[in-house]
Write an enzyme that holds these catalytic residues in place. Structure first.
Site, PDB file in Angstrom:
ATOM      1  N   SER A 152       0.914  -1.251  -0.028  1.00 49.46           N
ATOM      2  CA  SER A 152       0.109   0.150   0.113  1.00 49.46           C
ATOM      3  C   SER A 152       1.054   1.158   0.029  1.00 49.46           C
ATOM      4  O   SER A 152       0.432   2.288  -0.555  1.00 49.46           O
ATOM      5  CB  SER A 152      -0.883   0.069   1.006  1.00 49.46           C
ATOM      6  OG  SER A 152      -0.167  -0.229   2.385  1.00 49.46           O
ATOM      7  N   TYR A 212      -6.100  -9.825  15.800  1.00 50.31           N
ATOM      8  CA  TYR A 212      -4.745 -10.185  15.043  1.00 50.31           C
ATOM      9  C   TYR A 212      -4.639 -11.721  15.224  1.00 50.31           C
ATOM     10  O   TYR A 212      -4.585 -12.473  14.196  1.00 50.31           O
ATOM     11  CB  TYR A 212      -3.538  -9.600  15.794  1.00 50.31           C
ATOM     12  CG  TYR A 212      -2.033  -9.895  15.113  1.00 50.31           C
ATOM     13  CD1 TYR A 212      -1.956  -9.250  14.163  1.00 50.31           C
ATOM     14  CD2 TYR A 212      -1.305 -10.854  15.528  1.00 50.31           C
ATOM     15  CE1 TYR A 212      -0.735  -9.488  13.244  1.00 50.31           C
ATOM     16  CE2 TYR A 212      -0.067 -11.016  14.939  1.00 50.31           C
ATOM     17  CZ  TYR A 212       0.358 -10.308  14.017  1.00 50.31           C
ATOM     18  OH  TYR A 212       1.427 -10.496  13.431  1.00 50.31           O
ATOM     19  N   LYS A 242      -4.945 -14.300  12.192  1.00 51.28           N
ATOM     20  CA  LYS A 242      -3.816 -15.348  11.956  1.00 51.28           C
ATOM     21  C   LYS A 242      -4.272 -16.746  12.256  1.00 51.28           C
ATOM     22  O   LYS A 242      -3.817 -17.618  11.376  1.00 51.28           O
ATOM     23  CB  LYS A 242      -2.741 -14.812  12.950  1.00 51.28           C
ATOM     24  CG  LYS A 242      -1.950 -13.291  12.558  1.00 51.28           C
ATOM     25  CD  LYS A 242      -1.474 -13.387  11.129  1.00 51.28           C
ATOM     26  CE  LYS A 242      -0.528 -12.136  10.896  1.00 51.28           C
ATOM     27  NZ  LYS A 242      -0.362 -11.956   9.608  1.00 51.28           N
TER      28      LYS A 242
END
Ligand code: NAI
Length: 245
Positions: free
Chosen positions: A37, A153, A157
């Site tokens: 990005s 997170y 994950k």
């Protein structure tokens, strides 16, 4: 030059672990498509790799959005004819305890760390099945087993693990492998953001006694991307200096 003639796409390649992976793949002969990005970072890196005599293309791409992802992968195929290796590395964290976590913090992390992996892997699965060859390496985290302040997170994950192991089963007879790497604590901008006392306490728990380097993760990616790893699929591999969760 185990990867001579191979084309690899690496997301989040502008810095940290992704940059290490891109350089290692290139050093082993792969043509690399670098997505981030932060466009400037990948364009600079691609320029450096080309100056060293290897093929590289830097592309601006927010991997959490389907259209830019599909444009990126289509462009890689248009320029270089194929994608042999896909490395999903781009990731963010927005840490806070579960009882304080906002919807925005949840969705932001899920979008970049999990949904992006679905977008790229779906596209690559179709392309690689057709060609009868492919290597997918997804970067999860040791945190997938649960980690204080990281509900978003860890969930993302853990999702990457489930997605990759499913891809491995679906693609196993098509010449395509899919594996997950779980780094432990690697010295990058992501980890440099933690306060020094937290850094110290984490490092003290690592049997090897120090944080890992991006190259430590990159070396395993290069092996999994090589022909020598053809019989290794559906595996979750830790790169953590012996750290167990
Ligand atoms: P970093 O923060 O240093 O680099 C991440 C890169 O991803 C940056 O270049 C960033 O611009 C890019 N990125 C972020 N959002 C993006 C998006 N929406 N689209 C495209 N690119 C985007 O992070 P680091 O440490 O290099 O981490 C790389 C991967 O490794 C991440 O998936 C992270 O979760 C994972 N990881 C890192 C660990 C560590 O100790 N550093 C431990 C375990 C896993």
């Amino acid at each position: 030059m185990a990867l001579e003639g191979r084309v690899a796409v690496v997301t989040g390649a502008g810095r940290g672990i992704g940059k290490g992976i891109a350089l290692a793949l290139s050093n082993d002969g792969a043509t690399v498509v670098l997505a981030d990005s932060d466009a400037a970072s990948v364009q600079t890196l691609a320029g450096e790799i080309r100056s060293a005599g290897c093929e590289a293309l830097g592309m601006s791409c927010d991997v959490s959005k389907r259209e830019p992802v599909e444009d990126l992968l289509a462009e890689a195929i248009a320029r270089f004819g194929k994608i042999d290796v896909l490395v999903n590395n781009a990731g963010i964290n927005r840490d806070t305890m579960l009882h304080k976590m906002t919807d925005e913090q949840w969705y932001e992390v899920l979008d970049v760390d999990l949904t992006a992996v679905f977008f790229t892997t779906r596209f690559a699965a179709a392309h690689m099945r057709e060609r009868g060859y492919g290597r997918i390496v997804n970067i999860s985290s040791a945190s997938w087993l649960g980690s204080l302040g990281q509900a978003n997170y860890a969930a993302a994950k853990a999702g990457v693990v489930g997605l990759t192991l499913t891809a491995a089963r679906e693609l196993a007879r098509k010449g395509v492998t899919a594996n997950v790497i779980c780094p432990g604590f690697i010295d990058t901008e992501m980890t440099r953001r933690v306060p020094p006392d937290v850094w110290q306490s984490v490092v003290e728990r690592i049997p090897v006694g120090e944080a890992g380097l991006p190259e430590d993760v990159a070396n395993l990616v290069v092996f999994l991307a090589s022909d020598g790893a053809r019989y290794i699929t559906g595996q979750v591999l830790n790169v953590g200096g012996g750290l167990t969760w």
